[in-house]
Design an enzyme around this catalytic site. Structure first.
Site, PDB file in Angstrom:
ATOM      1  N   HIS A  32      55.274 105.734   8.840  1.00  9.48           N
ATOM      2  CA  HIS A  32      54.792 105.392  10.179  1.00  9.48           C
ATOM      3  C   HIS A  32      54.078 104.058  10.138  1.00  9.48           C
ATOM      4  O   HIS A  32      53.636 103.596   9.089  1.00  9.48           O
ATOM      5  CB  HIS A  32      53.852 106.486  10.722  1.00  9.48           C
ATOM      6  CG  HIS A  32      52.605 106.692   9.906  1.00  9.48           C
ATOM      7  ND1 HIS A  32      51.413 107.107  10.448  1.00  9.48           N
ATOM      8  CD2 HIS A  32      52.350 106.560   8.566  1.00  9.48           C
ATOM      9  CE1 HIS A  32      50.499 107.212   9.501  1.00  9.48           C
ATOM     10  NE2 HIS A  32      51.040 106.891   8.357  1.00  9.48           N
ATOM     11  N   HIS A  61      50.607 109.141  18.941  1.00 10.71           N
ATOM     12  CA  HIS A  61      51.115 108.581  17.687  1.00 10.71           C
ATOM     13  C   HIS A  61      52.497 109.168  17.463  1.00 10.71           C
ATOM     14  O   HIS A  61      52.851 110.216  18.032  1.00 10.71           O
ATOM     15  CB  HIS A  61      50.192 108.916  16.520  1.00 10.71           C
ATOM     16  CG  HIS A  61      50.491 108.153  15.262  1.00 10.71           C
ATOM     17  ND1 HIS A  61      50.601 106.781  15.246  1.00 10.71           N
ATOM     18  CD2 HIS A  61      50.739 108.569  13.981  1.00 10.71           C
ATOM     19  CE1 HIS A  61      50.869 106.371  14.018  1.00 10.71           C
ATOM     20  NE2 HIS A  61      50.965 107.437  13.229  1.00 10.71           N
ATOM     21  N   CYS A  75      53.323 102.054  16.262  1.00 10.40           N
ATOM     22  CA  CYS A  75      53.990 103.285  15.832  1.00 10.40           C
ATOM     23  C   CYS A  75      55.281 103.541  16.596  1.00 10.40           C
ATOM     24  O   CYS A  75      56.328 103.821  16.008  1.00 10.40           O
ATOM     25  CB  CYS A  75      53.032 104.475  15.938  1.00 10.40           C
ATOM     26  SG  CYS A  75      52.466 104.871  17.618  1.00 10.40           S
TER      27      CYS A  75
END
Length: 237
Positions: free
Chosen positions: A103, A91, A26
């Protein structure tokens, strides 16, 4: 980021992390995306903890810290407590519209890589969040959103997934319609329900559960301010 999605890279925290070897995570993919948009070359490929300062150095401003905001394309949201969000504890996503994100994520062994998702059912707000915005970046070039991520009727978005309840000792009702329907059954803590659509209604995020004979059940999976999930009762994947 969208180029990496089209390339079909796979999620990995142990590879190059930026897609250059066919794998990414990510933070690595977001850092490279921001760099390609004009940011300074990073000293190293930052993670969710270390990228905060780098974003600020490159013209991003922290506009929301665990508070609701009106999202727009280009917003970068880091999830997880600053200073303790490394690895699976954090994240990061980039908004491509006020309701959709792009993402790099791991959903399951068959589904992992760069995805366009709906933020209401995907973003892990339970981790805490920090929203960064740079008003000087060019957001004029649109990203083609797959048809499966577009609404099929007003207020409802198509998204196939699984919700798993972690609502303490509370059971969650399955209704025959969102908000004021009759109770069809209950989801106990730890149980899962598969869904194919979601919406915001009556102060909650609702998912639609396909049932036998073409009928549907409706389950509230968290609280909503009408646009964003403000409290989560379990993860969706």
């Amino acid at each position: 980021m969208d180029g990496l999605r089209q390339q079909g890279i796979k999620y990995s925290m142990t590879g190059a992390r930026d897609g250059s070897d066919g794998t990414g995570d990510c933070s690595g993919t977001i850092v490279r995306s921001v760099e390609k948009a004009g940011a300074n070359k990073p000293t190293w490929l930052y993670n969710t903890d270390s990228m905060h300062a780098w974003l600020v150095q490159n013209g991003y401003k922290l506009i929301a810290d665990n508070k609701s905001w009106t999202a727009k394309r280009g917003d970068i949201v880091i999830f997880g407590k600053k200073g303790a969000s490394g690895g699976a504890a954090g994240h990061v996503v980039e908004f491509i519209s006020n309701t959709q994100i792009i993402h790099c994520t791991y959903k399951n062994p068959q589904m992992n890589g760069v995805y366009i998702d709906n933020e209401a059912t995907t973003c892990p707000y339970y981790m805490g969040w920090y929203v960064y915005r740079n008003d000087n970046i060019d957001t004029s070039k649109p990203i083609e959103v797959p048809n499966t991520e577009k609404p099929n009727k007003v207020g409802w978005y198509m998204e196939k997934g699984t919700f798993k309840s972690n609502a303490g000792n509370e059971n969650i009702a399955i209704l025959d319609k969102a908000v004021d329907g009759k109770i069809l059954g209950w989801i106990k803590p730890g149980q899962e329900v598969k869904y194919d659509q979601f919406t915001h209604k009556g102060g909650y995020v609702w998912v639609r559960q396909p049932r036998v004979n073409g009928s549907y059940g409706f389950v509230a999976i968290g609280k909503s301010n009408g646009k964003k999930k403000t409290e989560s009762w379990g993860p969706c994947y």
